[in-house]
Design an enzyme around this catalytic site. Structure first.
Site, mmCIF file in Angstrom:
data_model
loop_
_atom_site.group_PDB
_atom_site.id
_atom_site.type_symbol
_atom_site.label_atom_id
_atom_site.label_comp_id
_atom_site.label_asym_id
_atom_site.label_seq_id
_atom_site.Cartn_x
_atom_site.Cartn_y
_atom_site.Cartn_z
ATOM 1 N N ASP A 304 -28.714 59.246 75.423
ATOM 2 C CA ASP A 304 -28.696 58.320 74.456
ATOM 3 C C ASP A 304 -29.000 56.513 75.411
ATOM 4 O O ASP A 304 -28.765 56.328 75.823
ATOM 5 C CB ASP A 304 -29.512 58.159 73.121
ATOM 6 C CG ASP A 304 -30.357 57.868 72.198
ATOM 7 O OD1 ASP A 304 -31.951 57.121 73.041
ATOM 8 O OD2 ASP A 304 -30.813 58.396 71.016
HETATM 9 C C1 BGC Z 1 -33.343 56.906 70.766
HETATM 10 C C2 BGC Z 1 -34.484 57.906 71.442
HETATM 11 C C3 BGC Z 1 -34.871 57.769 72.752
HETATM 12 C C4 BGC Z 1 -33.969 56.984 73.801
HETATM 13 C C5 BGC Z 1 -35.370 56.241 74.367
HETATM 14 C C6 BGC Z 1 -33.685 56.101 71.903
HETATM 15 O O1 BGC Z 1 -33.077 54.848 71.400
HETATM 16 O O2 BGC Z 1 -32.462 57.238 69.820
HETATM 17 O O3 BGC Z 1 -35.185 59.452 70.324
HETATM 18 O O4 BGC Z 1 -35.465 58.832 73.344
HETATM 19 O O5 BGC Z 1 -34.246 55.553 72.814
HETATM 20 O O6 BGC Z 1 -36.643 55.636 74.353
#
Ligand code: BGC
Length: 747
Positions: A304
């Site tokens: 993430d």
């Molecule tokens: C979130 C994810 C997301 C990623 C990309 C993160 O902060 O937890 O769910 O897919 O960002 O935007």
């Protein structure tokens, strides 16, 4: 070893001819053999669009455009393998702009030695929300409330189609974390609290996004999020520690991921938080032993946002970023959503050159990434031939509306306040949710947090506008009454409401997700409670409509509301759906996919343990939700009869047939969710009071009766035992439909 793959083309929609070029065959092993250390490290790096676009990294010049110099650095110098999103979620991009962005990137990759294409990923969370004019669906929690996987799957098909129409082949969706912590800011992104319901929705989502897992220009790679246990932070705050036994994890939080892997889900994103003191991004046991060795997942594991760096500055298990890269890659990460600089790439190169990270470890990740690109057809270049005539069309909007109509859950309806049968009744409507498209949609709507109104889809109706369409503008008066947490002018509301026959109050929560969505109190802000109480003094029927990110406590207003419609976050068609339920064009059929807490500190799930049933007076009614899991009223009256089981003993190679008749004893057609529950009476792990065993959503015309049949197998009654094995223990079980119970014996 040579690995040649050949895919025949699949064309799932008949709309456009199959004009896409025959897929190129690529020998991935030979390709990896040719790659330098730098190219491999770049392949494992994912950067945000902000790094290669004009403007500041998280504040791009609008409309977003590629900065040639930055792009060339990313591709030629760093060999970056993947990009994502829109500059820290900072705004929607038009389809024509996406196409310019992709052709610039493609031109650049074609200048490279090996001409490896990039794979672009996006958060298309409730529809392809980062492309202008895309169809926005209800959020996941609302999808689950339909209890209608067929409908939900159609929504994911549209999302995949519209992502591909924008050139995007990879979607960071669905969220498979179970919604058992209502305080959590991402509760609305889940399929609710129940394993069985979430599993059915998981199948719908993965198959909707990926089709039959063969190449198709109308489908994308799904991404299971966020492995593992992310949704159950002890504090309720996003990305904070999870404390959980492995048994519980396997019982509740693992099954949706297992289901998605069996369904062929191509990628997975890792939980940003820690479990029992170990950040998941550095946890070999979870990322390799469990995910790869036990579950057999062969796809790409992406981190993430910035989560490798967070091993240093947030989790503090690594003294510096190099150590963090080492820990994450050795734990099993394939791709780092770095996403705003090149440090990860540089440090990975150093670690490989020093021999600390073995080439075999790197090659297996690079293979998985290249294979994803191959399966998505990316080696064939940009698809400029397939057309997407249904992008943002009325046909797609109708599919979103169908989900919105079926999610809305009628929680209270005293004296048949709803539906409003006379369209010329005078309506006063107020509340923060009444005239806002953003509050119907929630976060991940054109921007990350979903609060910027500049990007809103054109010509979509707020609840106010939709009510005006039904009732005629002359019959509807409006005042704000209250913002989310500040009272506006109650006196003005009272003056206007005095002339109305009925009052509609649209309560809402500011769209938000992740850390910005953390709250300290599950109660509805006082300003909104007071608005309901103030208007109740007029003694006119009050209809409350809720659009919340999570179940905000309604305790203080339930007594003052004659009808309560819980609309979740129903998306761009939500206004229409709410109005259509209010005016009886749609008969509500949504059922809660979670137990609605009665009070901020009275959070229990419907499948709680017997000990949790203990009330202060020692009676068995400790579980006192405001509204039960699976609950939702209808304008029809469904009567159950003839609950029968084919036999009362169940062996291993056996099944029991359950029958029940449901009659629509009213003069309105409607849909009902027939729910079968079970209870394991005695077990080696304390059993739940009850658990959902099967369900079916049926449509019954006025007066119609149907027989519903469920087939029950021994494995359906299983749980995870002390040895972490899934077992069904012999003994007595109860099968329950509504208030009736049948006892069976399992041997
Ligand atoms: C979130 C994810 C997301 C990623 C990309 C993160 O902060 O937890 O769910 O897919 O960002 O935007």
């Amino acid at each position: 070893m040579i690995r040649l793959k050949h895919f025949t083309l699949g064309c799932l929609l008949v709309l456009s001819a199959n004009t896409f070029a025959q897929k190129k065959q690529v020998d991935l092993y030979a390709l990896i053999h040719k790659m330098s250390v730098e190219e491999k490290a770049g392949e494992m790096t994912q950067l945000d669009l902000g790094v290669i676009a004009n403007g500041e990294i998280c504040n791009l010049t609008q409309p977003q455009s590629i900065n040639q110099e930055k792009l060339s650095k990313a591709i030629q110098k760093y060999h970056i393998g993947s990009f994502l999103n829109v500059g820290c979620g900072s705004g929607t991009i038009s389809r024509s702009n996406w196409s310019v962005i992709f052709s610039s990137i493609q031109k650049e990759t074609q200048k490279t030695r090996l001409q490896i294409p990039i794979v672009y990923g996006i958060d298309a969370i409730h529809g392809n929300n980062y492309t202008m004019g895309a169809t926005l669906f209800p959020q996941q929690i609302a999808q689950a409330a339909t209890w209608n996987p067929t409908l939900v799957k159609q929504g994911y098909e549209v999302t995949a189609y519209e992502a591909r129409a924008s050139g995007i082949p990879w979607n960071f969706s669905p969220v498979l974390d179970l919604g058992r912590q209502p305080l959590w800011s991402r509760f609305f992104e889940t399929f609710g609290e129940d394993v069985l319901l979430a599993n059915k929705m998981t199948v719908a989502a993965i198959s909707g996004l990926q089709g039959d897992n063969k190449y198709s220009p109308y489908h994308v790679a799904a991404c299971m999020k966020h492995f593992l246990g992310y949704s159950m932070p002890l504090s309720g705050k996003d990305r904070t520690p999870i404390w959980m036994s492995e048994r519980e994890m396997r019982e509740y939080y693992l099954p949706t991921f297992q289901t998605a892997i069996q369904q062929g889900a191509k990628t997975i994103m890792i939980n940003s938080a820690e479990i029992n003191g170990t950040p998941v991004h550095a946890n070999y046991d979870i990322l390799t032993t469990l995910l790869r060795n036990e579950l057999g997942f062969k796809g790409v594991a992406v981190t993430d946002w910035e989560d490798i760096y967070k091993l240093v500055d947030m989790h503090r298990v690594a003294a510096n970023k190099k150590e963090a890269v080492y820990q994450a890659i050795m734990a099993g990460i394939d791709m780092s959503m770095t996403p705003n600089d090149y440090q990860f790439t540089e440090l990975l190169i150093e670690l490989i050159n020093e021999g600390r990270i073995p080439m075999s470890r790197v090659d297996s990740s690079v293979y998985r990434i290249l294979n994803l690109k191959y399966e998505l057809g990316l080696f064939d270049g940009l698809d400029t031939k397939t057309t997407y005539p249904l992008f943002g069309s009325e046909v797609h909007a109708a599919k979103s509306l169908a989900v919105a109509n079926e999610c809305i859950t009628l929680l209270k309806n005293e004296n048949q306040t709803l539906p409003i049968l006379h369209k010329n009744e005078k309506i006063f409507i107020c509340g923060p949710g009444a005239n806002s498209l953003n509050y119907l949609n929630g976060a991940w709507t054109h921007t990350w947090q979903g609060v910027d109104t500049n990007f809103n889809t054109k010509n979509k109706l707020t609840t106010l506008a939709a009510i005006q369409q039904y009732a005629g503008k002359e019959n509807v008066s409006y005042a704000l009454g209250s913002s989310i947490d500040v009272a506006d002018d109650y006196a003005k509301c009272i003056v206007k409401a005095k002339n109305a026959d009925k009052i509609i109050i649209c309560l809402a929560e500011t769209p938000s997700t992740e850390i910005p969505g953390n709250i300290d109190n599950l109660y509805l802000p006082k300003a909104q409670e007071d608005l309901v109480i103030a208007l109740s003094k007029l003694n006119k029927p009050i209809i409350v409509v809720c659009t919340f990110n999570r179940p905000r406590i309604l305790k203080n207003i339930i007594p003052f509301a004659d009808a309560i419609l819980y609309a979740y976050l129903p998306g761009d068609e939500g206004g229409k759906a709410i109005a259509s339920v209010i005016y009886g064009e749609t008969n509500p059929s949504g059922k809660l996919p979670f137990s609605y807490p009665s009070d901020a500190n009275n959070i229990l799930h419907y499948d709680h343990k017997h000990a949790e049933d203990m009330h202060t007076d020692f009676s068995n009614n400790g579980y006192r939700p405001a509204f039960d899991f699976g609950f939702g009223l209808s304008y029809s009256n469904f009567v159950y009869s003839g609950f029968a089981i084919s036999k009362n003993t169940l062996g291993s190679n056996d099944s029991i047939t359950v029958n029940v008749q449901v009659k629509n004893n009213s003069n309105v057609a409607g849909k009902e969710v027939v729910q079968l529950y079970y209870a394991d009476l005695v077990a080696s792990i304390t059993p739940s009071v009850k658990k959902l065993l099967a369900f079916e959503k049926i449509y019954l015309r006025a007066g119609e009766q149907k027989n519903i049949q469920f087939q029950i197998h021994k494995k359906d009654l299983s749980f995870i035992n002390k040895q972490l094995k899934r077992v069904t223990e012999a003994g007595e079980f109860d099968l329950m439909i509504q208030n009736e119970t049948k006892r069976i014996y399992v041997n």
